[in-house]
Motif scaffolding. Structure first.
Motif, mmCIF file in Angstrom:
data_model
loop_
_atom_site.group_PDB
_atom_site.id
_atom_site.type_symbol
_atom_site.label_atom_id
_atom_site.label_comp_id
_atom_site.label_asym_id
_atom_site.label_seq_id
_atom_site.Cartn_x
_atom_site.Cartn_y
_atom_site.Cartn_z
ATOM 1 N N PRO A 285 33.978 24.784 -18.456
ATOM 2 C CA PRO A 285 32.598 24.789 -17.971
ATOM 3 C C PRO A 285 32.476 24.251 -16.550
ATOM 4 N N LEU A 286 31.551 24.839 -15.806
ATOM 5 C CA LEU A 286 31.264 24.382 -14.450
ATOM 6 C C LEU A 286 30.536 23.045 -14.521
ATOM 7 N N PRO A 287 31.137 21.967 -14.028
ATOM 8 C CA PRO A 287 30.510 20.649 -14.209
ATOM 9 C C PRO A 287 29.211 20.473 -13.439
ATOM 10 N N SER A 288 29.024 21.228 -12.357
ATOM 11 C CA SER A 288 27.806 21.091 -11.558
ATOM 12 C C SER A 288 26.677 21.993 -12.041
ATOM 13 N N ALA A 289 26.886 22.742 -13.115
ATOM 14 C CA ALA A 289 25.836 23.617 -13.630
ATOM 15 C C ALA A 289 24.620 22.780 -14.026
ATOM 16 N N THR A 290 23.438 23.284 -13.751
ATOM 17 C CA THR A 290 22.203 22.559 -14.038
ATOM 18 C C THR A 290 22.157 22.138 -15.501
ATOM 19 N N ASP A 291 21.880 20.855 -15.733
ATOM 20 C CA ASP A 291 21.794 20.299 -17.088
ATOM 21 C C ASP A 291 23.077 20.494 -17.891
ATOM 22 N N ASP A 292 24.197 20.693 -17.200
ATOM 23 C CA ASP A 292 25.495 20.915 -17.852
ATOM 24 C C ASP A 292 25.384 22.024 -18.896
ATOM 25 N N HIS A 293 24.667 23.103 -18.547
ATOM 26 C CA HIS A 293 24.392 24.123 -19.552
ATOM 27 C C HIS A 293 25.631 24.912 -19.966
ATOM 28 N N ALA A 298 29.224 26.729 -24.480
ATOM 29 C CA ALA A 298 30.544 26.882 -25.115
ATOM 30 C C ALA A 298 30.617 26.290 -26.518
ATOM 31 N N ARG A 299 29.633 25.513 -26.923
ATOM 32 C CA ARG A 299 29.745 24.783 -28.195
ATOM 33 C C ARG A 299 29.859 25.707 -29.403
ATOM 34 N N GLU A 300 29.023 26.725 -29.475
ATOM 35 C CA GLU A 300 28.999 27.570 -30.660
ATOM 36 C C GLU A 300 30.344 28.259 -30.890
ATOM 37 N N ILE A 301 30.872 28.932 -29.875
ATOM 38 C CA ILE A 301 32.133 29.641 -30.029
ATOM 39 C C ILE A 301 33.299 28.681 -30.244
ATOM 40 N N THR A 302 33.224 27.491 -29.639
ATOM 41 C CA THR A 302 34.290 26.500 -29.807
ATOM 42 C C THR A 302 34.276 25.938 -31.218
ATOM 43 N N ARG A 303 33.101 25.582 -31.722
ATOM 44 C CA ARG A 303 33.003 25.063 -33.096
ATOM 45 C C ARG A 303 33.443 26.095 -34.120
ATOM 46 N N ALA A 304 33.200 27.375 -33.816
ATOM 47 C CA ALA A 304 33.588 28.437 -34.740
ATOM 48 C C ALA A 304 35.083 28.699 -34.730
ATOM 49 N N GLY A 305 35.798 28.174 -33.734
ATOM 50 C CA GLY A 305 37.239 28.389 -33.645
ATOM 51 C C GLY A 305 37.626 29.595 -32.815
ATOM 52 N N GLY A 306 36.654 30.138 -32.051
ATOM 53 C CA GLY A 306 36.960 31.299 -31.235
ATOM 54 C C GLY A 306 37.376 30.953 -29.813
ATOM 55 N N ALA A 307 37.293 29.684 -29.450
ATOM 56 C CA ALA A 307 37.654 29.262 -28.094
ATOM 57 C C ALA A 307 38.046 27.793 -28.108
ATOM 58 N N ARG A 308 38.718 27.405 -27.044
ATOM 59 C CA ARG A 308 39.005 26.000 -26.771
ATOM 60 C C ARG A 308 38.331 25.654 -25.445
ATOM 61 N N THR A 309 37.597 24.561 -25.431
ATOM 62 C CA THR A 309 36.898 24.147 -24.224
ATOM 63 C C THR A 309 37.600 22.950 -23.610
ATOM 64 N N VAL A 310 37.857 23.032 -22.303
ATOM 65 C CA VAL A 310 38.513 21.957 -21.562
ATOM 66 C C VAL A 310 37.616 21.563 -20.405
ATOM 67 N N ALA A 311 37.240 20.300 -20.325
ATOM 68 C CA ALA A 311 36.428 19.835 -19.195
ATOM 69 C C ALA A 311 37.202 20.029 -17.894
ATOM 70 N N GLN A 312 36.508 20.344 -16.816
ATOM 71 C CA GLN A 312 37.202 20.590 -15.557
ATOM 72 C C GLN A 312 38.027 19.389 -15.116
ATOM 73 N N SER A 313 37.547 18.176 -15.391
ATOM 74 C CA SER A 313 38.289 16.970 -15.009
ATOM 75 C C SER A 313 39.625 16.866 -15.731
ATOM 76 N N ALA A 314 39.749 17.521 -16.886
ATOM 77 C CA ALA A 314 40.991 17.483 -17.664
ATOM 78 C C ALA A 314 41.798 18.766 -17.538
ATOM 79 N N PHE A 315 41.297 19.707 -16.740
ATOM 80 C CA PHE A 315 41.937 21.018 -16.647
ATOM 81 C C PHE A 315 43.048 20.973 -15.611
ATOM 82 N N THR A 316 44.242 20.655 -16.071
ATOM 83 C CA THR A 316 45.432 20.593 -15.223
ATOM 84 C C THR A 316 46.406 21.681 -15.651
ATOM 85 N N ALA A 317 47.419 21.892 -14.838
ATOM 86 C CA ALA A 317 48.438 22.886 -15.187
ATOM 87 C C ALA A 317 49.099 22.537 -16.517
ATOM 88 N N ALA A 318 49.401 21.245 -16.725
ATOM 89 C CA ALA A 318 50.050 20.825 -17.972
ATOM 90 C C ALA A 318 49.133 21.048 -19.172
#
Length: 379
Positions: A285-293, A298-318
Motif C-alpha cells: 500500500p501507498l503510505p501517503s494515500a489519503t487516510d491510508d485507504h 487490501a484487508r478483504e483480499i488479504t484476510r481471505a487468503g488471496g494476497a499478502r500485504t507488506v507495509a512499504q517500510s518493511a518492503f525490502t528485497a529480502a
C-alpha cells in the motif's frame, strides 16, 4: 431496454477514478443511453477508456497551499460549477454520477443547483474527501466494500462493487494459468496508472535473491514510472532475469490473464481487477494515500487468503524474496490463493451500478435486484 436518457459522469483524472467511470459508461451506452464525461486534463486523455464519449474539462482547484491556495481553488471551483451548469442546461442529464477526485466536486455542486439527481461511487474502503463533502446531499452512495470507513450505513448506501473493464471480466471465465513445477512462472509488477518507484527499486533485487531453480523460471512484466524505466531495465539485465518493461501497458488485461502472481500497490482499481480476474498478489500500500485507504483496500483480499500485504517500510528485497518463496514454491497453495482472490470479486459491479443509476431519477422505482441497502446515518 429502459427509456434512453442522458447521464453525466464526473471523475478525477487518476486511473482509480477513471476506470470505474469508463466501465459504467460502457454499460450505460449498451443500454441505449447517452453519456458525457466531466474530468480534468488528465482524465479526458486516458488512452482508450472513453473513445466515442463526449468529454468536458472543468477547472477544479485543490484545497492546498494555505489561504492563497484555498482562494484560488475556490475561484476555480466556482468557474467549474458555472461551466457544468451550462453543460447540464444543454445536455439535460437525468442524473450526475460522481466518482471522486476534485473535478467531481464542481460538477456535483452544479447538479445540486440545477436540482438534478446525483449519485456518488466510492472506490476505496475509506470514504474520500469529495464524497464526504457531498454525502449528505446526494440521492445515493454506491460502495465497493461492505465496510467503508467514515461512512455510516443508511438507506441510500448500496454495495455494488468497483466496476472493471470488460477485458478484465473476460479473464474471470478463463482458468488460472497452468503452473508446472519446472514451468515458466509469470510475474506482473504494476504501480497503477501513476507507477510506483518503490516497486522499481525493490522488485528486481528481490527476485534476484530467489533460489536459482526458481529465479530461472521467471518471466516478468514490469510497469514503471518513466523516470525509473531505464534503471529498472538495467537491474533486470544485470540479474539475468527476462523482463518486459514499459511505462504503460495498454494490453494489461492480456498480461494479467497469463500471470501467476501480481506485485502491486493496493489501489481500488488494482484490487477490483485482481479479484475480478482471480489472481494472487503481494500488495504494497501507498503510505501517503489519503487516510491510508490503500491499507484498508487490501484487508478483504488479504484476510481471505488471496494476497499478502507488506507495509512499504518493511518492503525490502529480502522480504519480497521470502514472500515469493512462500507463495510461489507451492503450486497448489498458489492456485488456492487465486481462487480466494476470485471469491472476493464482484463481477457484476457495472451492471448493479447502472441499475442503481437508472432507478435514482425515478423515486417510486424499486431498488434493482442485487443492490442491497444498509441502515442510515453518515459520519
Amino acid at each position: 431496454m429502459s427509456q434512453a436518457r442522458h447521464y453525466v459522469l464526473a471523475a478525477g483524472g487518476t486511473g482509480g477514478h477513471m476506470v470505474p467511470a469508463a466501465a459504467l459508461a460502457a454499460e450505460l451506452v449498451r443500454r441505449g443511453h447517452r453519456v458525457a464525461l466531466v474530468s480534468d486534463d488528465r482524465g479526458v486523455r486516458f488512452p482508450g477508456l472513453f473513445d466515442g464519449i463526449q468529454t468536458h474539462v472543468l477547472p477544479a482547484g485543490r484545497l492546498a497551499g494555505g489561504p492563497i491556495g484555498w482562494l484560488k481553488a475556490g475561484r476555480q471551483m466556482l468557474a467549474g460549477r458555472a461551466m457544468a451548469r451550462e453543460l447540464y442546461r444543454n445536455f439535460r442529464p437525468a442524473a450526475v454520477i460522481g466518482f471522486g477526485g476534485y473535478p467531481a466536486f464542481p460538477a456535483l455542486l452544479a447538479a445540486f443547483a440545477e436540482k438534478i439527481p446525483t449519485i456518488v461511487h466510492e472506490q476505496n474502503a475509506v470514504l474520500g474527501r469529495v464524497n464526504r463533502l457531498v454525502s449528505g446531499r446526494v440521492a445515493g452512495i454506491a460502495t465497493s466494500y461492505d465496510d467503508v470507513a467514515r461512512l455510516k450505513p443508511g438507506p441510500k448506501v448500496h454495495l455494488v462493487g468497483n466496476p472493471v473493464r470488460d477485458a478484465i471480466l473476460d479473464i474471470r471465465e478463463r482458468p488460472y494459468p497452468v503452473l508446472e513445477e519446472d514451468g515458466i512462472f509469470r510475474v506482473l509488477v504494476t504501480g497503477g496508472s501513476q507507477g510506483a518507484t518503490i516497486l522499481s527499486q525493490v522488485v528486481p533485487d528481490g527476485l534476484a535473491l530467489l533460489p536459482v531453480h526458481f529465479r530461472s523460471r521467471l518471466q516478468v512484466t514490469h510497469q514503471a514510472r518513466i523516470e525509473d524505466i531505464d534503471a529498472v531495465r538495467a537491474k533486470y539485465a544485470e540479474h539475468g532475469i527476462p523482463a518486459e518493461t514499459a511505462t504503460y501497458l495498454p494490453d494489461l488485461p492480456e498480461h494479467l490473464a497469463w500471470t501467476h502472481l501480481v506485485i502491486a500497490r493496493a489501489g481500488a482499481s488494482t484490487i477490483a481487477e485482481l479479484t475480478a480476474a482471480g489472481r494472487p498478489a503481494i500488495l504494497v500500500p501507498l503510505p501517503s494515500a489519503t487516510d491510508d485507504h490503500q491499507t484498508a483496500n487490501a484487508r478483504e483480499i488479504t484476510r481471505a487468503g488471496g494476497a499478502r500485504t507488506v507495509a512499504q517500510s518493511a518492503f525490502t528485497a529480502a522480504e519480497l524474496a521470502k514472500q515469493m518463496q512462500k507463495l510461489g514454491l507451492d503450486t497448489i497453495a498458489l492456485q488456492n490463493a487465486a481462487a480466494r482472490a476470485k471469491n472476493c470479486g464482484r463481477p457484476h459491479a457495472a451492471r448493479d451500478l447502472a441499475d442503481l443509476v437508472e432507478s435514482i431519477d425515478a423515486p417510486t422505482a424499486k431498488l434493482p435486484v442485487g443492490v442491497p441497502q444498509r441502515k442510515e446515518a453518515f459520519a
